[in-house]
Design a protein around this motif. Structure first.
Motif, PDB file in Angstrom:
ATOM      1  N   ALA A  85       0.823  -1.209   0.000  1.00 20.21           N
ATOM      2  CA  ALA A  85       0.000   0.000   0.000  1.00 20.21           C
ATOM      3  C   ALA A  85       0.858   1.260   0.000  1.00 20.21           C
ATOM      4  CB  ALA A  85      -0.919  -0.009   1.210  1.00 20.21           C
ATOM      5  N   GLU A  86       2.040   1.160   0.612  1.00 25.67           N
ATOM      6  CA  GLU A  86       2.884   2.346   0.718  1.00 25.67           C
ATOM      7  C   GLU A  86       3.620   2.659  -0.581  1.00 25.67           C
ATOM      8  OE1 GLU A  86       3.872   2.203   5.440  1.00 25.67           O
ATOM      9  OE2 GLU A  86       5.375   1.565   3.986  1.00 25.67           O
ATOM     10  N   ARG A  87       3.650   1.698  -1.466  1.00 27.00           N
ATOM     11  CA  ARG A  87       4.379   1.924  -2.720  1.00 27.00           C
ATOM     12  C   ARG A  87       3.713   2.991  -3.554  1.00 27.00           C
ATOM     13  NH1 ARG A  87       5.978  -4.099  -4.617  1.00 27.00           N
ATOM     14  NH2 ARG A  87       7.239  -4.567  -2.809  1.00 27.00           N
ATOM     15  N   THR A  88       4.550   3.828  -4.143  1.00 25.70           N
ATOM     16  CA  THR A  88       3.977   4.906  -4.945  1.00 25.70           C
ATOM     17  C   THR A  88       3.816   4.460  -6.383  1.00 25.70           C
ATOM     18  OG1 THR A  88       6.164   5.758  -5.350  1.00 25.70           O
ATOM     19  CG2 THR A  88       4.953   6.703  -3.509  1.00 25.70           C
ATOM     20  N   GLY A  89       4.830   3.815  -6.932  1.00 19.92           N
ATOM     21  CA  GLY A  89       4.741   3.398  -8.325  1.00 19.92           C
ATOM     22  C   GLY A  89       4.866   1.897  -8.392  1.00 19.92           C
ATOM     23  N   SER A  90       5.481   1.402  -9.455  1.00 16.57           N
ATOM     24  CA  SER A  90       5.613  -0.026  -9.586  1.00 16.57           C
ATOM     25  C   SER A  90       6.432  -0.607  -8.441  1.00 16.57           C
ATOM     26  CB  SER A  90       6.258  -0.344 -10.925  1.00 16.57           C
ATOM     27  OG  SER A  90       7.359   0.517 -11.131  1.00 16.57           O
ATOM     28  N   VAL A  91       7.674  -0.191  -8.317  1.00 20.68           N
ATOM     29  CA  VAL A  91       8.535  -0.760  -7.285  1.00 20.68           C
ATOM     30  C   VAL A  91       9.109   0.300  -6.359  1.00 20.68           C
ATOM     31  CG1 VAL A  91       9.214  -2.784  -8.603  1.00 20.68           C
ATOM     32  CG2 VAL A  91      10.507  -0.672  -8.854  1.00 20.68           C
ATOM     33  N   TYR A  92       8.785   1.564  -6.574  1.00 20.32           N
ATOM     34  CA  TYR A  92       9.447   2.620  -5.806  1.00 20.32           C
ATOM     35  C   TYR A  92       8.631   3.089  -4.614  1.00 20.32           C
ATOM     36  CZ  TYR A  92      12.350   2.702  -9.936  1.00 20.32           C
ATOM     37  OH  TYR A  92      13.194   2.338 -10.961  1.00 20.32           O
ATOM     38  N   GLU A  93       9.268   3.077  -3.450  1.00 21.22           N
ATOM     39  CA  GLU A  93       8.620   3.614  -2.249  1.00 21.22           C
ATOM     40  C   GLU A  93       9.186   4.998  -1.999  1.00 21.22           C
ATOM     41  OE1 GLU A  93       9.322   0.966   1.022  1.00 21.22           O
ATOM     42  OE2 GLU A  93       8.393  -0.696  -0.060  1.00 21.22           O
ATOM     43  N   ARG A  94       8.302   5.966  -1.969  1.00 20.14           N
ATOM     44  CA  ARG A  94       8.725   7.340  -1.781  1.00 20.14           C
ATOM     45  C   ARG A  94       9.181   7.579  -0.349  1.00 20.14           C
ATOM     46  NH1 ARG A  94       4.653  11.561  -4.534  1.00 20.14           N
ATOM     47  NH2 ARG A  94       4.458  10.047  -6.213  1.00 20.14           N
ATOM     48  N   LYS A  95      10.300   8.293  -0.166  1.00 21.18           N
ATOM     49  CA  LYS A  95      10.828   8.554   1.179  1.00 21.18           C
ATOM     50  C   LYS A  95      10.653  10.025   1.576  1.00 21.18           C
ATOM     51  CE  LYS A  95      12.827   4.592   2.184  1.00 21.18           C
ATOM     52  NZ  LYS A  95      12.275   3.795   3.271  1.00 21.18           N
ATOM     53  N   ALA A  96      11.066  10.923   0.711  1.00 19.41           N
ATOM     54  CA  ALA A  96      11.034  12.351   1.069  1.00 19.41           C
ATOM     55  C   ALA A  96      11.109  13.195  -0.181  1.00 19.41           C
ATOM     56  CB  ALA A  96      12.237  12.681   1.958  1.00 19.41           C
ATOM     57  N   GLN A  97      10.688  14.447  -0.048  1.00 20.85           N
ATOM     58  CA  GLN A  97      10.869  15.375  -1.152  1.00 20.85           C
ATOM     59  C   GLN A  97      12.263  15.988  -1.058  1.00 20.85           C
ATOM     60  OE1 GLN A  97       7.870  18.406  -1.485  1.00 20.85           O
ATOM     61  NE2 GLN A  97       8.951  19.457  -3.153  1.00 20.85           N
ATOM     62  N   VAL A  98      12.980  16.070  -2.166  1.00 21.07           N
ATOM     63  CA  VAL A  98      14.325  16.672  -2.123  1.00 21.07           C
ATOM     64  C   VAL A  98      14.462  17.852  -3.071  1.00 21.07           C
ATOM     65  CG1 VAL A  98      15.574  14.637  -1.331  1.00 21.07           C
ATOM     66  CG2 VAL A  98      15.210  14.960  -3.779  1.00 21.07           C
ATOM     67  N   GLY A  99      13.437  18.116  -3.856  1.00 19.29           N
ATOM     68  CA  GLY A  99      13.578  19.231  -4.793  1.00 19.29           C
ATOM     69  C   GLY A  99      12.241  19.772  -5.233  1.00 19.29           C
ATOM     70  N   GLU A 100      12.271  21.039  -5.564  1.00 19.84           N
ATOM     71  CA  GLU A 100      11.065  21.688  -6.054  1.00 19.84           C
ATOM     72  C   GLU A 100      11.532  22.584  -7.178  1.00 19.84           C
ATOM     73  OE1 GLU A 100       7.812  22.851  -3.622  1.00 19.84           O
ATOM     74  OE2 GLU A 100       7.215  22.413  -5.688  1.00 19.84           O
ATOM     75  N   GLY A 101      11.219  22.211  -8.397  1.00 13.56           N
ATOM     76  CA  GLY A 101      11.780  22.986  -9.506  1.00 13.56           C
ATOM     77  C   GLY A 101      10.732  23.446 -10.470  1.00 13.56           C
ATOM     78  N   THR A 102      11.172  23.819 -11.661  1.00 13.90           N
ATOM     79  CA  THR A 102      10.269  24.344 -12.672  1.00 13.90           C
ATOM     80  C   THR A 102       9.248  23.307 -13.113  1.00 13.90           C
ATOM     81  OG1 THR A 102      12.172  23.932 -14.064  1.00 13.90           O
ATOM     82  CG2 THR A 102      11.588  26.223 -13.707  1.00 13.90           C
ATOM     83  N   TYR A 103       9.671  22.052 -13.150  1.00 16.75           N
ATOM     84  CA  TYR A 103       8.778  21.008 -13.640  1.00 16.75           C
ATOM     85  C   TYR A 103       7.834  20.480 -12.598  1.00 16.75           C
ATOM     86  CZ  TYR A 103      11.024  20.235 -18.054  1.00 16.75           C
ATOM     87  OH  TYR A 103      11.491  20.362 -19.314  1.00 16.75           O
TER      88      TYR A 103
END
Ligand code: ADP
Ligand code: MG
Length: 348
Positions: free
Chosen positions: A7-25
């Motif tokens: 349930a904690e997985r965000t995508g196929s195999v990746y578990e999100r840990k933290a935000q590290v950037g906030e950019g133009t995109y």
């Protein structure tokens, strides 16, 4: 347990840990591959409106990234689609240069500075040899890990350029203001790798002083900031400066000599000072190529020799521009609260 993990997985195999950037995109997240345990960065592509389809700028960035492979250039592992978002998946890097240089008490040794700057030039040399202009060299786009490896990232403004054509017409509204070279500020639309070399020159000085060398609030002030340190251009030092579209329009009223050497001779070594002043030549034709800069005595002859840094993760943590900005915000908040406390306690 297994269910919760899923349930904690965000995508196929990746578990999100933290935000590290906030950019133009959009946002960049640190995540872990649940199968291999490898850390990755997920850069979300912002879809402005579905009507327009997949953003052309992101397509360009992906295409460029797929064509590069070098130890000092970030590698795109794969693309990932989740719900209606598309992500680029990269190897995770512990820091960016902006985060490291604004770290409150972290000291960079001279030999380490040299090794890092050499890696930056190696990455740039590779890109330029492949006919790629990065066009956004600055601290937050230079990634580092705790093994002392440096990688150039963020190809959002990059483009292929034609090495043999000089009558090209590129936009001059690229490169973050503080790292933008004089030819772009004077309206050039035909330019080359020298624009990235200027950015590298700015970063070289920043490695030593930890603050951006030229800090203007707008294009005019930016030119002024450059002239105040590097001197004003004239036909002698920059032969075709008067051919640039906005030269007459923004012509400085008084001539100034370069103050660069006297300002930085106490902070930088003689060879370092010499190399930086060449990288920051007002005339792009006088700037060395990344390849020529790599052969400079600063790296090969002058002591100390470049040494690859290695940092303990526990000691320094993880530093990206994003965390540094968050920390500064928190400090400001704390200071304000502190002031309030003093105010109320001082009142009779
Ligand atoms: P933008 O176009 O939004 O500036 P960037 O690619 O520069 O996008 O990413 C924004 C920030 O996210 C960077 O300044 C950096 O701090 C962080 N970042 C980007 N890629 C990675 C990565 N592979 N590993 C760790 N952090 C990253
Ligand atoms: Mg960026």
């Amino acid at each position: 347990m297994a269910k919760k993990r899923q349930a904690e997985r965000t995508g196929s195999v990746y578990e999100r840990k933290a935000q590290v950037g906030e950019g133009t995109y959009g946002k960049v997240y640190k995540a872990v591959n649940a199968i291999t345990n490898e850390m990755v960065a997920l850069k979300r592509i912002r879809m402005e409106s579905e009507r327009d389809g997949f953003p052309i700028t992101a397509l360009r960035e992906i295409k460029l990234l797929q064509s590069v492979r070098h130890e000092n250039v970030v590698s795109l592992l794969e693309m990932m689609v989740e719900k209606s978002s598309v992500y680029m998946v990269f190897d995770y890097m512990d820091h960016d240069l902006s985060g490291i240089l604004t770290h409150p008490n972290f000291v960079l040794e001279q030999a380490h500075v040299k090794h890092l700057f050499k890696q930056l030039l190696s990455g740039l040399n590779y890109l330029h040899k492949r006919g790629i202009l990065h066009r956004d060299i600055k601290g937050s786009n230079i990634l580092l890990n705790n093994d002392g490896q440096l990688k150039i990232a963020d190809f959002g403004l990059a483009r292929f350029y034609n090495k043999h054509k000089s009558n090209v017409d590129y936009t001059n509204r690229v490169i973050t203001l503080w790292y933008r070279p004089p030819e772009l500020l004077l309206g050039a639309t035909a330019y080359g790798p020298g624009v990235d070399v200027w950015g590298a020159g700015c970063l070289m000085v920043e490695f030593y002083t930890r603050r951006a060398i030229f800090q203007g609030q707008d294009e005019m002030q930016q030119l002024e900031a450059i002239y105040n340190i590097m001197g004003t251009p004239n036909k002698e030092i920059y032969s075709d400066v008067d051919q640039l579209p906005w030269y007459e329009l923004v012509k400085p009223t008084e001539e100034k000599e370069s103050k660069f050497i006297s300002l930085y001779e106490k902070i930088m070594s003689p060879c370092g000072l010499e190399l930086a002043s060449k990288l920051l030549s007002l005339d792009p034709k006088k700037r060395p190529s990344a390849e020529e800069a790599l052969a400079d005595p600063y790296f090969a002859e002058e002591k100390p020799e470049p040494v690859r840094p290695s940092w303990s993760g526990d000691l320094i943590g993880e530093w990206h521009e994003y965390e540094s900005k968050q920390r500064r915000k928190k400090e400001k908040q704390l200071n304000k609260e502190q002031e309030k406390v003093t105010e109320t306690t001082e009142k009779p």
